[in-house]
Design an enzyme around this catalytic site. Structure first.
Site, PDB file in Angstrom:
ATOM      1  N   HIS A 177       0.811  -1.221   0.000  1.00  0.00           N
ATOM      2  CA  HIS A 177       0.000   0.000   0.000  1.00  0.00           C
ATOM      3  C   HIS A 177       0.846   1.274   0.000  1.00  0.00           C
ATOM      4  O   HIS A 177       0.322   2.356   0.269  1.00  0.00           O
ATOM      5  CB  HIS A 177      -1.033  -0.024   1.138  1.00  0.00           C
ATOM      6  CG  HIS A 177      -0.470  -0.033   2.532  1.00  0.00           C
ATOM      7  ND1 HIS A 177      -1.014  -0.791   3.550  1.00  0.00           N
ATOM      8  CD2 HIS A 177       0.554   0.631   3.092  1.00  0.00           C
ATOM      9  CE1 HIS A 177      -0.337  -0.590   4.671  1.00  0.00           C
ATOM     10  NE2 HIS A 177       0.620   0.277   4.420  1.00  0.00           N
ATOM     11  N   HIS A 193      -1.972   5.395   9.384  1.00  0.00           N
ATOM     12  CA  HIS A 193      -0.634   5.977   9.559  1.00  0.00           C
ATOM     13  C   HIS A 193      -0.742   7.337  10.249  1.00  0.00           C
ATOM     14  O   HIS A 193      -0.259   8.353   9.738  1.00  0.00           O
ATOM     15  CB  HIS A 193       0.060   6.126   8.203  1.00  0.00           C
ATOM     16  CG  HIS A 193       0.192   4.845   7.421  1.00  0.00           C
ATOM     17  ND1 HIS A 193      -0.863   4.260   6.762  1.00  0.00           N
ATOM     18  CD2 HIS A 193       1.258   4.041   7.200  1.00  0.00           C
ATOM     19  CE1 HIS A 193      -0.448   3.145   6.169  1.00  0.00           C
ATOM     20  NE2 HIS A 193       0.825   2.984   6.416  1.00  0.00           N
ATOM     21  N   HIS A 225      10.420  -3.480   4.200  1.00  0.00           N
ATOM     22  CA  HIS A 225      10.906  -2.097   4.193  1.00  0.00           C
ATOM     23  C   HIS A 225      11.077  -1.614   5.622  1.00  0.00           C
ATOM     24  O   HIS A 225      10.462  -2.143   6.538  1.00  0.00           O
ATOM     25  CB  HIS A 225       9.998  -1.156   3.396  1.00  0.00           C
ATOM     26  CG  HIS A 225       8.606  -0.942   3.943  1.00  0.00           C
ATOM     27  ND1 HIS A 225       7.669  -1.941   4.046  1.00  0.00           N
ATOM     28  CD2 HIS A 225       7.988   0.178   4.395  1.00  0.00           C
ATOM     29  CE1 HIS A 225       6.531  -1.444   4.520  1.00  0.00           C
ATOM     30  NE2 HIS A 225       6.702  -0.167   4.754  1.00  0.00           N
ATOM     31  N   GLU A 252       4.271  -5.153   8.923  1.00  0.00           N
ATOM     32  CA  GLU A 252       2.825  -5.044   8.664  1.00  0.00           C
ATOM     33  C   GLU A 252       2.311  -6.167   7.757  1.00  0.00           C
ATOM     34  O   GLU A 252       1.096  -6.316   7.595  1.00  0.00           O
ATOM     35  CB  GLU A 252       2.516  -3.683   8.036  1.00  0.00           C
ATOM     36  CG  GLU A 252       3.071  -3.510   6.621  1.00  0.00           C
ATOM     37  CD  GLU A 252       3.038  -2.061   6.137  1.00  0.00           C
ATOM     38  OE1 GLU A 252       2.730  -1.170   6.936  1.00  0.00           O
ATOM     39  OE2 GLU A 252       3.341  -1.836   4.944  1.00  0.00           O
TER      40      GLU A 252
END
Lengths: 279, 123
Positions: A12, A58, A192, A239
């Site tokens: 995403h 976020h 990441h 995540e």
């Protein structure tokens, strides 16, 4: 009865939207992008009425004032959130509050204590996959159910817990009496890291194994600990546990439709896998 | 099969796992950053950052980190990157430019590292 017609795992990262546009227009000829440009067509062929989108916020709707472990939308519509750049000029996402409440009424008594949100702005964790899957239509062709997962503040729910929630959501969806075609979208990842001296961490070996095992051996992925995920996938790549909620909602045996992987999209390894129940 | 490294949070190199310790320490900094979702608060931050930091009660270390845009120090003092980046948005920075500054490299070098496949495990 409702039917689960598709499961998709997809990154995403905001830059994925422009990257897919560039690949679709031929401006970017990287063959690794093909699965990302094809996945929307693949999903459309399964004719979903509703998509359950599992994502994380976020810092848009949930600050550290209040961090729900699992928060499900139960609204009639959802607006794209202002994440600091202004509210994106996108149409509101239509909800399916009735199906949301069916999931809530099914899984909470089973012990999955969801936070219920009758108003929820959704950020790029939700809107990026929607753009990759459906483009930028004047009106969205599906109803949505957002499920926000805390993957930001430890202790986050374990991979095992996510997988088991997915199993419960699968049971809930299959028991919905209306003839509704549902796709379940797990978002985020792949490896990441956006903090510390290790920022920029990418782990292609882990990502490739994850892409394979999310189809064929989710039990193994469910057995990894939170520190394992952070060590292997990066502090933000951890995540990926959200894909296990999607995988749990599907049946035990699935067939992968397409799968793709590209490094980098901005600062992230991006992945996509699409699957359907086998047989 | 994916192997399990069986590490604890504090054994992961170059990583400040955002747990309860850091969320408590970082609460004023992250609460201030979250306010930047609001256009009026973005204006308030830009017109008088010292008053804005005072309003949220940032620690001296957090204020200095924000003043100097010391992103690593923000992280070490409990900042969460998703929230701290909202300060970067005020400066017109991309996440990549923030990460380059955080790791002491130029934006061009960081971009090149990502294009070359990123920072490899144990690398």
């Amino acid at each position: 009865m409702a039917e689960i017609v598709a499961g998709i795992g997809i990154s995403h990262v905001p830059a994925l939207g422009p990257a897919v546009d560039a690949a679709a227009s031929g401006q970017d000829t990287n063959p690794d992008m093909k699965a990302f440009t094809d996945v929307g067509t693949w999903l459309a062929q399964t004719k979903p009425d509703v998509v359950v989108v599992i994502y994380n916020d976020h810092g848009a709707s949930f600050s550290f004032d209040l961090v729900p472990t699992f928060a499900i939308g139960a609204a009639e519509s959802y607006l794209p959130a202002d994440e600091g750049f202004g509210r994106p000029p996108l149409p509101a996402y239509p909800g399916d509050a009735e199906l949301s409440w069916h999931i809530i009424d099914s899984v909470v008594p089973e012990g999955f204590d969801l936070t219920v949100c009758q108003s929820l702005d959704v950020d790029h964790g939700f809107s990026t996959p929607m753009k990759v899957l459906f483009g930028t239509p004047e009106a969205w062709p599906v109803k949505v159910i957002p499920l926000a997962v805390n993957v930001v503040q430890q202790p986050t729910p374990s991979a095992r817990r996510c997988y088991e929630l997915g199993l419960a959501i699968g049971r809930a969806l299959r028991s919905y009496p209306k003839d509704t075609r549902v796709a379940v979208i797990g978002t985020g990842g792949m490896s990441h890291q956006l903090q510390g001296e290790r920022a920029g961490h990418i782990n292609p070996d882990f990502d490739q194994q994850f892409l394979s095992e999310i189809v064929n051996d989710p039990e193994n992925l469910a057995s990894l600990s939170n520190p394992d995920y952070i060590h292997l996938a990066g502090s933000e790549g951890a995540e990926l546990v959200m894909w296990l909620i999607m995988r749990g909602a599907l049946g035990q045996n699935v067939e992968a439709g397409l799968s793709g992987y590209v490094i980098p999209v901005a600062n992230t390894a991006a992945g996509v896998v699409a699957m359907q129940n086998a047989g | 099969m994916v192997e399990k490294p069986n590490m604890s949070f504090d054994q992961i190199p170059g990583t400040y796992v955002f747990d309860g310790r850091r969320s408590r320490m970082g609460y004023p900094l992250n609460k201030m950053s979250a306010a930047l979702n609001n256009p009026a608060d973005r204006e308030a931050f830009q017109s008088d950052p010292e008053a804005f930091m005072e309003r949220y009660g940032l620690s001296d270390e957090q204020r200095e980190a924000v003043r100097t845009r010391d992103w690593l120090s923000m992280i070490k003092h409990g900042g969460n990157i998703y929230f701290a980046y909202k300060i970067g948005v005020m400066d017109g920075l991309t996440v990549q430019q923030v990460l380059a500054a955080m790791t002491g490299t130029s934006a061009e070098e960081f971009k090149q590292m990502m294009s070359n496949g990123g920072r490899q495990p144990n690398g």
